[in-house]
Scaffold this active site. Structure first.
Site, PDB file in Angstrom:
ATOM      1  CE  LYS A 112       6.004  -9.529  -3.898  1.00 40.09           C
ATOM      2  NZ  LYS A 112       6.799 -10.215  -2.870  1.00 40.09           N
ATOM      3  CD  GLU A 135       2.889 -11.376  -0.801  1.00 39.54           C
ATOM      4  OE1 GLU A 135       3.688 -11.470  -1.749  1.00 39.54           O
ATOM      5  OE2 GLU A 135       3.104 -11.890   0.298  1.00 39.54           O
ATOM      6  CD  GLU A 183       9.568  -6.127  -3.918  1.00 36.62           C
ATOM      7  OE1 GLU A 183       9.632  -6.621  -5.066  1.00 36.62           O
ATOM      8  OE2 GLU A 183       9.886  -6.760  -2.884  1.00 36.62           O
ATOM      9  CD  GLU A 206      11.610 -15.165   0.347  1.00 41.13           C
ATOM     10  OE1 GLU A 206      10.454 -15.169   0.835  1.00 41.13           O
ATOM     11  OE2 GLU A 206      11.823 -15.305  -0.873  1.00 41.13           O
TER      12      GLU A 206
END
Length: 601
Positions: free
Chosen positions: A455, A461, A452, A398
């Site tokens: 989240k 985030e 997203e 990541e």
């Protein structure tokens, strides 16, 4: 300064012009021969070795390199691990297909190294004196011998994949996602589960997949071989090889998981691997586990990188032994964004975004770093080296940069996200390792495929995505070597904070996991037990120097009068006092980092 490779006999092959490599800016891609890929990989300083081939090759000519009109080249030919020793009088011509080049641009003693790595036969016509010996094969060759070298290892310039998270209610179907990946040349993906719809959609796509066994299943996988066997059979063997699963991530950032799953990690990894052995998949599928950089005790300077001491004997040594024995690699999640946005006064944006900067010299080894990413990765390499595990490879599972953040999330913007990810892709695909491991071509997974919307946490985030849910790019960056050729980092006239020095503070190698930001706090882990919390509380308020006046009887923060509440206050005081440095919110497992004020816990 072009380099022209031609032949004395023009019928053998047509002249081609290549970009030359420089120490600071290696080039990976060059025009292809007969539509077959050929690359210049990273700059590689070759040690003088009289046993290697030191020859003058008339078929290679060079212009505009230094002041010497006819510089002498040292040529080192390698096939896999083989090295051919040829005399200086030999002449060598290459057919139209060959492997990779690396160039040492030294005007006094320049070197070209040919790395044969294409899955195609490679022919050499060499005029050699009698009994020229091959170090690798231990045989002799005669004059006018034609060498046919078959390729055994594919050595490329690094690889870029993407994390496919799905904590959202507006994402396209898995089938559409696979088409999206293919259309942009992304051939590696990492997922956080083993969802059947996703694995079925990836079947036959040619995309390599890393799947995840969630943290909450570590206990079962560690304690029960039947569970591990069933999990592998149901989630891996059932799809392989049509779905090209290449790795299993056992857990994710286990060391920062507040549910105390660390002790189950290595046993779970071993049981999953044994299950792969049962299904005869262990040679094709690797087992590892992503660690956050908070697993490091020290990260600055990179040469002082070390793992947290309490994790070395129970976890890291057995895990690294396992990775070595199984031929696997260490998975690492690295986020320069966190270090930058928490320390904008001492880390320059250019240093964090792979832009031109004066660099930072590591006082421990004298190496100069031009990016925070390299410094972070080398801190992990140094930590492994300190434990004598230099032979284990590393994959960055990541890394990324948010395109949007809260007001206090310095540096979160579309421009900076585009610069970080775009420059990172170019950095990885154009070859070369890190200053400490220059030959370590890295595989890197960008975080993440989509924004997203479900989240938790700060705004950032929900804004790490390379694409919006409607499949439109959030910003335009390349994902392939072909796309990198024309990529330019488009920076605005005024681009963020440029005041900081290009040096990370201690712990600036990334002190928190991806779910946290600069606006972080340290709280007590209630599952650690009262005895451990009390001991850590005593240390924080005593030797640690935390300001604990407010939790004394009658003071403003005395209530609620519980060990956990008081410990959270003391731990956070210590953590903030230490500048949120790596390892300052751990207390032997009695604390962890959160993104909401301690009063919420």
């Amino acid at each position: 300064m072009p380099l022209l490779i031609s032949s004395q006999d023009s019928s053998l092959f047509i002249p081609y012009i290549f970009p030359t490599a420089t120490p600071d800016e290696p080039h990976c891609q060059i025009p292809s021969f007969s539509r077959l890929p050929a690359h210049i990989v990273h700059v590689e300083e070759m040690e003088k070795d009289d046993a290697l081939m030191l020859i003058k090759v008339r078929s290679i000519r060079m212009w505009d390199w230094g002041k010497s009109p006819e510089p002498k080249w040292r040529i080192v030919v390698r096939a896999d691990s083989a090295s051919l020793a040829l005399p200086a009088s030999a002449s060598l011509s290459l057919s139209a297909t060959f492997g990779f080049l690396s160039i040492s641009p030294d005007t006094q003693n320049p070197t070209i190294s040919f790395h044969f790595s294409l899955p195609l036969p490679l022919f050499f016509s060499a005029l050699l004196p009698k009994k020229v010996k091959s170090r690798a094969m231990g045989s002799s060759f005669i004059t006018s011998l034609v060498l046919l070298i078959s390729v055994f290892t594919l050595a490329d310039c690094g690889s870029v994949g993407v994390n496919y998270g799905r904590i959202a209610n507006n994402l396209p179907s898995a089938t559409k996602v696979v088409e999206l990946l293919k259309s942009h040349g992304l051939n590696r993906v990492k997922v956080y589960d083993t969802d059947p719809a996703v694995l079925h959609a990836l079947s036959g796509s040619g995309i390599k997949v890393t799947v995840d066994l969630p943290n909450e299943q570590l206990f079962a996988a560690a304690k029960s071989t039947s569970f591990a066997n069933s999990w592998v059979e149901r989630n891996v063997a059932a799809y392989y090889p049509h779905t090209e699963i290449e790795a299993i991530a056992v857990g994710n950032e286990v060391f920062v998981d507040p549910h105390n799953t660390t002790k189950f990690l290595v046993p779970a990894m071993k049981n999953i691997h044994e299950a792969l052995v049962k299904f005869n998949l262990h040679s094709d599928i690797k087992v590892s586990s992503p660690i956050a950089l908070s697993a490091l005790q020290n990260s600055y300077p990179s040469s002082a990188g070390s793992f947290r001491p309490e994790l070395i004997e129970p976890v890291f040594k057995p895990m690294l032994d396992f990775l070595r024995q199984t031929g696997s690699f260490l998975m690492v999640n690295a986020y320069p964004f966190f270090a930058y946005e928490s320390n904008t006064d001492v880390i320059s944006l250019d240093y964090a975004l792979f832009r031109e900067n004066p660099g930072v010299v590591d006082p421990g080894n004298g190496l100069r770093y031009f990016s925070l990413f390299d410094a972070q990765i080398d801190a992990v390499f140094a930590a492994m080296s300190a434990l004598k595990y230099d032979d284990i490879k590393l994959v960055v599972t990541e890394t990324g940069w948010p395109s949007k953040g809260d007001e206090n999330e310095n540096g979160a913007s579309i421009e900076n996200a585009a610069a970080y990810n775009g420059n990172l892709v170019r950095r990885i695909l154009t070859g070369g390792g890190t200053p400490l491991r220059p030959k370590a071509d890295l595989t890197v997974y960008l975080f993440a495929l989509f924004n997203e919307n479900k989240k938790f946490g700060p705004t950032s985030e929900r804004n790490y995505g390379l694409f919006y849910p409607n499949e439109e790019k959030v910003y335009d960056i390349p994902f392939t070597l072909e796309g990198v050729k024309n990529y330019r980092d488009k920076r605005s006239p005024v681009a963020g904070n440029q005041q900081g020095a290009a040096a990370p503070v201690n712990g600036g190698g990334g002190s928190v996991s991806k779910s946290t930001t600069g606006n972080t706090w340290c709280v007590a882990n209630g599952e650690a037990g009262k005895a451990k919390l009390q001991a850590a509380l005593d240390y924080a308020c005593g030797e640690g120097g935390a300001d604990c006046h407010s939790i004394q009887p009658g003071a403003t923060c005395y209530d609620p009068n519980t060990i956990q509440a008081h410990a959270s206050f003391a731990f956070n005081s210590y953590y903030q006092k230490k500048g949120r440095q790596m390892g300052t919110c751990y207390f032997g497992g009695a604390a962890y980092v959160v993104t909401q004020p301690p009063s919420s816990y």
